[in-house]
Design a protein around this motif. Sequence first.
Motif, short mmCIF file in Angstrom:
data_model
loop_
_atom_site.label_atom_id
_atom_site.label_comp_id
_atom_site.label_asym_id
_atom_site.label_seq_id
_atom_site.Cartn_x
_atom_site.Cartn_y
_atom_site.Cartn_z
N VAL A 75 41.06 40.31 88.78
CA VAL A 75 39.62 40.47 88.54
C VAL A 75 39.11 41.81 89.09
O VAL A 75 38.20 42.41 88.53
CB VAL A 75 38.84 39.26 89.13
CG1 VAL A 75 38.63 39.39 90.63
CG2 VAL A 75 37.50 39.10 88.42
N ASN A 76 39.72 42.30 90.17
CA ASN A 76 39.36 43.63 90.68
C ASN A 76 39.74 44.72 89.68
O ASN A 76 39.02 45.70 89.48
CB ASN A 76 40.04 43.89 92.02
CG ASN A 76 39.36 43.14 93.16
OD1 ASN A 76 38.20 42.78 93.08
ND2 ASN A 76 40.10 42.89 94.22
N SER A 77 40.87 44.52 89.02
CA SER A 77 41.33 45.47 88.00
C SER A 77 40.40 45.45 86.79
O SER A 77 40.05 46.50 86.24
CB SER A 77 42.76 45.12 87.57
OG SER A 77 43.24 46.05 86.62
N VAL A 78 39.97 44.25 86.40
CA VAL A 78 39.02 44.11 85.30
C VAL A 78 37.71 44.81 85.66
O VAL A 78 37.13 45.54 84.85
CB VAL A 78 38.74 42.62 84.99
CG1 VAL A 78 37.54 42.48 84.05
CG2 VAL A 78 39.97 41.97 84.38
N ARG A 79 37.25 44.61 86.90
CA ARG A 79 35.99 45.21 87.34
C ARG A 79 36.06 46.74 87.26
O ARG A 79 35.13 47.40 86.77
CB ARG A 79 35.68 44.77 88.77
CG ARG A 79 34.34 45.26 89.30
CD ARG A 79 34.06 44.69 90.68
NE ARG A 79 33.94 43.23 90.65
CZ ARG A 79 34.80 42.40 91.23
NH1 ARG A 79 35.83 42.87 91.92
NH2 ARG A 79 34.63 41.09 91.13
N GLU A 80 37.15 47.30 87.72
CA GLU A 80 37.26 48.76 87.73
C GLU A 80 37.42 49.31 86.31
O GLU A 80 36.87 50.36 85.97
CB GLU A 80 38.44 49.20 88.60
CG GLU A 80 38.39 50.68 88.93
CD GLU A 80 39.20 51.02 90.17
OE1 GLU A 80 39.86 52.06 90.13
OE2 GLU A 80 39.18 50.25 91.14
N ALA A 81 38.14 48.58 85.46
CA ALA A 81 38.29 49.01 84.07
C ALA A 81 36.96 48.97 83.34
O ALA A 81 36.63 49.87 82.56
CB ALA A 81 39.31 48.12 83.36
N GLU A 82 36.17 47.94 83.61
CA GLU A 82 34.86 47.81 82.97
C GLU A 82 33.93 48.93 83.41
O GLU A 82 33.21 49.53 82.59
CB GLU A 82 34.25 46.44 83.31
CG GLU A 82 32.98 46.09 82.53
CD GLU A 82 31.71 46.58 83.20
OE1 GLU A 82 30.70 46.70 82.50
OE2 GLU A 82 31.74 46.87 84.41
N GLU A 83 33.94 49.24 84.69
CA GLU A 83 33.08 50.31 85.20
C GLU A 83 33.48 51.67 84.63
O GLU A 83 32.63 52.53 84.39
CB GLU A 83 33.14 50.33 86.73
CG GLU A 83 32.46 49.12 87.38
CD GLU A 83 32.67 49.05 88.87
OE1 GLU A 83 33.43 49.91 89.40
OE2 GLU A 83 32.09 48.16 89.51
N ALA A 84 34.77 51.84 84.37
CA ALA A 84 35.26 53.12 83.85
C ALA A 84 34.86 53.35 82.41
O ALA A 84 34.85 54.49 81.93
CB ALA A 84 36.78 53.18 83.98
N THR A 85 34.52 52.29 81.68
CA THR A 85 34.19 52.43 80.26
C THR A 85 32.69 52.36 79.99
O THR A 85 32.27 52.28 78.84
CB THR A 85 34.89 51.34 79.43
OG1 THR A 85 34.52 50.04 79.93
CG2 THR A 85 36.39 51.50 79.50
N ARG A 86 31.88 52.35 81.05
CA ARG A 86 30.44 52.33 80.84
C ARG A 86 29.96 53.62 80.20
O ARG A 86 30.58 54.66 80.32
CB ARG A 86 29.71 52.15 82.18
CG ARG A 86 29.80 50.73 82.72
CD ARG A 86 29.04 50.63 84.00
NE ARG A 86 29.19 49.31 84.60
CZ ARG A 86 28.69 48.98 85.78
NH1 ARG A 86 28.02 49.87 86.47
NH2 ARG A 86 28.88 47.78 86.26
N LYS A 87 28.82 53.50 79.56
CA LYS A 87 28.26 54.66 78.85
C LYS A 87 27.88 55.76 79.83
O LYS A 87 27.31 55.52 80.86
CB LYS A 87 27.03 54.24 78.05
CG LYS A 87 26.45 55.35 77.21
CD LYS A 87 25.35 54.82 76.33
CE LYS A 87 24.81 55.93 75.44
NZ LYS A 87 23.79 55.45 74.50
N ILE A 88 28.23 57.00 79.45
CA ILE A 88 27.81 58.15 80.22
C ILE A 88 26.91 59.02 79.35
O ILE A 88 27.12 59.14 78.15
CB ILE A 88 29.02 58.99 80.73
CG1 ILE A 88 29.88 59.48 79.55
CG2 ILE A 88 29.86 58.21 81.69
CD1 ILE A 88 30.93 60.46 79.96
N ASN A 89 25.90 59.60 79.93
CA ASN A 89 25.01 60.51 79.22
C ASN A 89 25.18 61.91 79.78
O ASN A 89 25.04 62.13 80.98
CB ASN A 89 23.55 60.09 79.36
CG ASN A 89 23.21 58.94 78.44
OD1 ASN A 89 23.60 58.96 77.28
ND2 ASN A 89 22.50 57.96 78.95
N ILE A 90 25.53 62.84 78.92
CA ILE A 90 25.68 64.23 79.32
C ILE A 90 24.60 65.01 78.58
O ILE A 90 24.68 65.21 77.37
CB ILE A 90 27.09 64.76 78.98
CG1 ILE A 90 28.13 63.86 79.65
CG2 ILE A 90 27.25 66.19 79.41
CD1 ILE A 90 29.56 64.18 79.32
#
Length: 256
Positions: free
Chosen positions: A71-86
């Motif tokens: 579940v920690n791995s899922v959490r970090e993977a999910e956070e890594a794919t969040r939308k970024i605005n540049i």
Amino acid sequence: MKKMTDFYEITSKNTNSLSKTEQNIFNYVVKNMHKVKNMSIRELSTECYVSTTTVFRFVKKIGYSGYEEFVNSVREAEEATRKINIPNIVKHENYKESYLKNIIEGVQVLTDDKIDQFNAIMSKYPKVYILVEGASREVAHYFYRLLVSVGYSVDMLFEEFEIDSILKRIKSNDVLLVLSYTGSNQRVINSLERIFAIVTPTIVSFTRADNNIIQNMSDLNFYVFADEVNYEGIDVTSRIGMIAIIEILMYKRIIN
């Protein structure tokens, strides 16, 4: 200790050996990372209609020592794919690494089972329609070229009059390929609903890896990964991951 951000790298080595029940759990996890990251093992088992023992075995089978690591791995993977605005330019120290990682993740999560499902659908050489909107249109042109090159009859559906036209001739044994990165484009959803009101062709979609409307309307869905980039109000998110998946699927068709 495994790096948690390697979720797809870790799991991709083991997904082909999953049972149907375990594959269903995996699909649920990938589609609902934003929920799973905060779930207990009991909550996940309830959502997937399986026992906690089954979830624990699943976690071990895909490469984790226990549920907490998973579940920690899922959490970090999910956070890594969040939308970024540049706001002005693509300026990110690790953009090159992220760009490559998105392609790799999309390819790694593409199971042999899904490739075989696509191959089985396309082996009948059905009439093919491509429904697309926005930045994915350029990908659709390339997909069209590949399909026509190997003998498929293909229509592109860009404009409203083209949607109106196919409503008179689309059949249940036809295939509708839907390209929508977000999976929530309202025009595409409305078009699908209009088609469904008349007939239910096989729907194969290409969307990002979350629980989106178009994915849920599809018979077969392929996950696409990308860092979402918006430049002065214009979507310039890379579609290279979508192209990579399409090429793998079509090259498989060519050699069969």
